[in-house]
Design a protein around this motif. Sequence first.
Motif, PDB file in Angstrom:
ATOM      1  N   MET A  40       0.842  -1.185   0.000  1.00 42.02           N
ATOM      2  CA  MET A  40       0.000   0.000   0.000  1.00 42.02           C
ATOM      3  C   MET A  40       0.888   1.249   0.000  1.00 42.02           C
ATOM      4  N   PRO A  41       0.662   2.188  -0.928  1.00 46.72           N
ATOM      5  CA  PRO A  41       1.499   3.385  -0.994  1.00 46.72           C
ATOM      6  C   PRO A  41       1.314   4.260   0.247  1.00 46.72           C
ATOM      7  N   GLN A  42       2.388   4.927   0.617  1.00 48.02           N
ATOM      8  CA  GLN A  42       2.366   5.822   1.767  1.00 48.02           C
ATOM      9  C   GLN A  42       1.546   7.066   1.402  1.00 48.02           C
ATOM     10  N   PRO A  43       0.653   7.515   2.308  1.00 43.96           N
ATOM     11  CA  PRO A  43      -0.134   8.717   2.003  1.00 43.96           C
ATOM     12  C   PRO A  43       0.776   9.911   1.688  1.00 43.96           C
ATOM     13  N   LEU A  44       0.297  10.780   0.829  1.00 43.53           N
ATOM     14  CA  LEU A  44       1.078  11.915   0.354  1.00 43.53           C
ATOM     15  C   LEU A  44       1.573  12.786   1.505  1.00 43.53           C
ATOM     16  N   ARG A  45       0.736  13.076   2.479  1.00 44.96           N
ATOM     17  CA  ARG A  45       1.160  13.937   3.583  1.00 44.96           C
ATOM     18  C   ARG A  45       2.294  13.298   4.376  1.00 44.96           C
ATOM     19  N   ASP A  46       2.258  11.975   4.549  1.00 46.48           N
ATOM     20  CA  ASP A  46       3.348  11.283   5.245  1.00 46.48           C
ATOM     21  C   ASP A  46       4.638  11.322   4.430  1.00 46.48           C
ATOM     22  N   ARG A  47       4.511  11.190   3.111  1.00 47.53           N
ATOM     23  CA  ARG A  47       5.691  11.254   2.245  1.00 47.53           C
ATOM     24  C   ARG A  47       6.336  12.629   2.322  1.00 47.53           C
ATOM     25  N   ILE A  48       5.516  13.679   2.321  1.00 53.84           N
ATOM     26  CA  ILE A  48       6.034  15.045   2.397  1.00 53.84           C
ATOM     27  C   ILE A  48       6.769  15.257   3.713  1.00 53.84           C
ATOM     28  N   LEU A  49       6.128  14.899   4.816  1.00 56.07           N
ATOM     29  CA  LEU A  49       6.726  15.114   6.135  1.00 56.07           C
ATOM     30  C   LEU A  49       7.996  14.284   6.317  1.00 56.07           C
ATOM     31  N   SER A  50       7.986  13.051   5.860  1.00 52.50           N
ATOM     32  CA  SER A  50       9.173  12.192   5.982  1.00 52.50           C
ATOM     33  C   SER A  50      10.336  12.776   5.191  1.00 52.50           C
ATOM     34  N   TYR A  51      10.051  13.228   3.981  1.00 51.09           N
ATOM     35  CA  TYR A  51      11.104  13.793   3.133  1.00 51.09           C
ATOM     36  C   TYR A  51      11.693  15.048   3.765  1.00 51.09           C
ATOM     37  N   LEU A  52      10.843  15.956   4.219  1.00 45.80           N
ATOM     38  CA  LEU A  52      11.313  17.218   4.785  1.00 45.80           C
ATOM     39  C   LEU A  52      12.029  17.028   6.122  1.00 45.80           C
ATOM     40  N   ALA A  53      11.696  15.976   6.848  1.00 45.85           N
ATOM     41  CA  ALA A  53      12.299  15.739   8.165  1.00 45.85           C
ATOM     42  C   ALA A  53      13.764  15.313   8.070  1.00 45.85           C
ATOM     43  N   LYS A  54      14.163  14.782   6.921  1.00 45.96           N
ATOM     44  CA  LYS A  54      15.552  14.358   6.759  1.00 45.96           C
ATOM     45  C   LYS A  54      16.441  15.589   6.617  1.00 45.96           C
TER      46      LYS A  54
END
Length: 70
Positions: free
Chosen positions: A1-15
């Motif tokens: 199941m693909p990761q929800p868009l908001r989670d992808r955004i937050l995960s990317y920016l948190a790095k």
Amino acid sequence: MPQPLRDRILSYLAKASNPPQRPRSLARELDVPDAEYGEFRRVLTELRTESRIAESGGCVVIGQSPRTLT
């Protein structure tokens, strides 16, 4: 199941290794198709409203205390 868009955004920016980016560049980095760009912008607006992200100098950054842009 693909990761929800908001989670992808937050995960990317948190790095820490990912620099602040303009919304269109961020969408490309996250492989958001052009057809879904409107939804991507809507999610960014929601995250900004929730103070989960901020914009500084036109670039999207994480949290209320954005990283210094260089």
